[in-house]
Design a protein around this motif. Sequence first.
Motif, short mmCIF file in Angstrom:
data_model
loop_
_atom_site.label_atom_id
_atom_site.label_comp_id
_atom_site.label_asym_id
_atom_site.label_seq_id
_atom_site.Cartn_x
_atom_site.Cartn_y
_atom_site.Cartn_z
N GLY A 19 -117.67 1.42 11.57
CA GLY A 19 -117.89 1.41 10.13
C GLY A 19 -116.59 1.43 9.35
O GLY A 19 -115.55 1.86 9.84
N PRO A 20 -116.64 0.96 8.10
CA PRO A 20 -115.42 0.96 7.28
C PRO A 20 -115.12 2.34 6.73
O PRO A 20 -116.02 3.12 6.46
N GLY A 21 -113.87 2.64 6.58
CA GLY A 21 -113.46 3.89 5.95
C GLY A 21 -113.75 5.10 6.81
O GLY A 21 -114.13 4.98 7.97
N PRO A 22 -113.57 6.28 6.26
CA PRO A 22 -113.82 7.51 7.00
C PRO A 22 -115.31 7.76 7.15
O PRO A 22 -116.13 7.15 6.46
N GLY A 23 -115.65 8.67 8.03
CA GLY A 23 -117.06 9.01 8.25
C GLY A 23 -117.67 9.77 7.09
O GLY A 23 -118.85 9.63 6.81
N LEU A 24 -116.88 10.58 6.41
CA LEU A 24 -117.32 11.34 5.25
C LEU A 24 -116.31 11.17 4.13
O LEU A 24 -115.11 11.08 4.39
N MET A 25 -116.82 11.14 2.91
CA MET A 25 -115.93 10.99 1.75
C MET A 25 -116.41 11.88 0.62
O MET A 25 -117.61 12.12 0.48
N GLY A 26 -115.51 12.34 -0.19
CA GLY A 26 -115.87 13.08 -1.39
C GLY A 26 -116.41 12.12 -2.43
O GLY A 26 -115.81 11.09 -2.71
N ALA A 27 -117.56 12.44 -3.02
CA ALA A 27 -118.19 11.55 -4.00
C ALA A 27 -117.27 11.29 -5.19
O ALA A 27 -117.23 10.19 -5.73
N ASN A 28 -116.49 12.30 -5.59
CA ASN A 28 -115.62 12.11 -6.76
C ASN A 28 -114.50 11.11 -6.49
O ASN A 28 -113.93 10.56 -7.42
N THR A 29 -114.20 10.84 -5.23
CA THR A 29 -113.15 9.86 -4.92
C THR A 29 -113.64 8.44 -5.12
O THR A 29 -112.84 7.51 -5.12
N LEU A 30 -114.94 8.26 -5.30
CA LEU A 30 -115.51 6.92 -5.48
C LEU A 30 -115.67 6.57 -6.95
O LEU A 30 -115.78 5.39 -7.30
N ASP A 31 -115.70 7.58 -7.82
CA ASP A 31 -115.81 7.32 -9.26
C ASP A 31 -114.62 6.48 -9.72
O ASP A 31 -113.47 6.79 -9.40
N GLY A 32 -114.91 5.44 -10.46
CA GLY A 32 -113.86 4.56 -10.97
C GLY A 32 -113.49 3.43 -10.03
O GLY A 32 -112.72 2.55 -10.41
N ASN A 33 -114.00 3.45 -8.79
CA ASN A 33 -113.68 2.35 -7.87
C ASN A 33 -114.26 1.04 -8.39
O ASN A 33 -115.37 1.00 -8.92
N ASP A 34 -113.51 -0.02 -8.22
CA ASP A 34 -113.94 -1.35 -8.65
C ASP A 34 -115.05 -1.88 -7.77
O ASP A 34 -115.14 -1.55 -6.59
N VAL A 35 -115.87 -2.75 -8.37
CA VAL A 35 -116.91 -3.46 -7.64
C VAL A 35 -116.72 -4.94 -7.91
O VAL A 35 -116.64 -5.37 -9.06
N PHE A 36 -116.62 -5.71 -6.84
CA PHE A 36 -116.47 -7.16 -6.92
C PHE A 36 -117.63 -7.80 -6.18
O PHE A 36 -118.31 -7.15 -5.39
#
Length: 138
Positions: A19-36
């Motif tokens: 899978g891409p990225g880490p197995g677990l992520m903090g939800a706040n680290t995704l706020d503001g991420n771009d979507v293409f």
Amino acid sequence: MNYQEQDTYGMYKHRTDSGPGPGLMGANTLDGNDVFNLHDEDLGDIKEIMLDMSNGRVAYAVLSHGGFLGMGDKLFAVPWSALKLDTVNKRFVLDVDKDRLESAPGFDKDQWPDMADAAWSKEIHDYYGVTPYSDGRL
């Protein structure tokens, strides 16, 4: 702030599966991420991550599209399963044309829909062509 920029304690270790990225992520680290989209068109950015509190799953990402400096933008609840993490470009990918997104069921920042409503959930999942996870309610 992206999860890769916040990794001061080594909590975002690489996965052992494919899978891409880490197995677990903090939800706040995704706020503001771009979507293409797949045509490399900017669709907006993530404003909120919506959790289904009955089972602990991520249900939706709220995507902000259009507007200028947060004014006049339209919000869309995108099923989590419709988004793919692009770790190379540090963004999410949504397989939808820009015109189709602009026609999607959306809402205003001051009038959010009842995201727990089963009929609304079915409409959103059908629109993006993904199957809702089953928790016995849908």
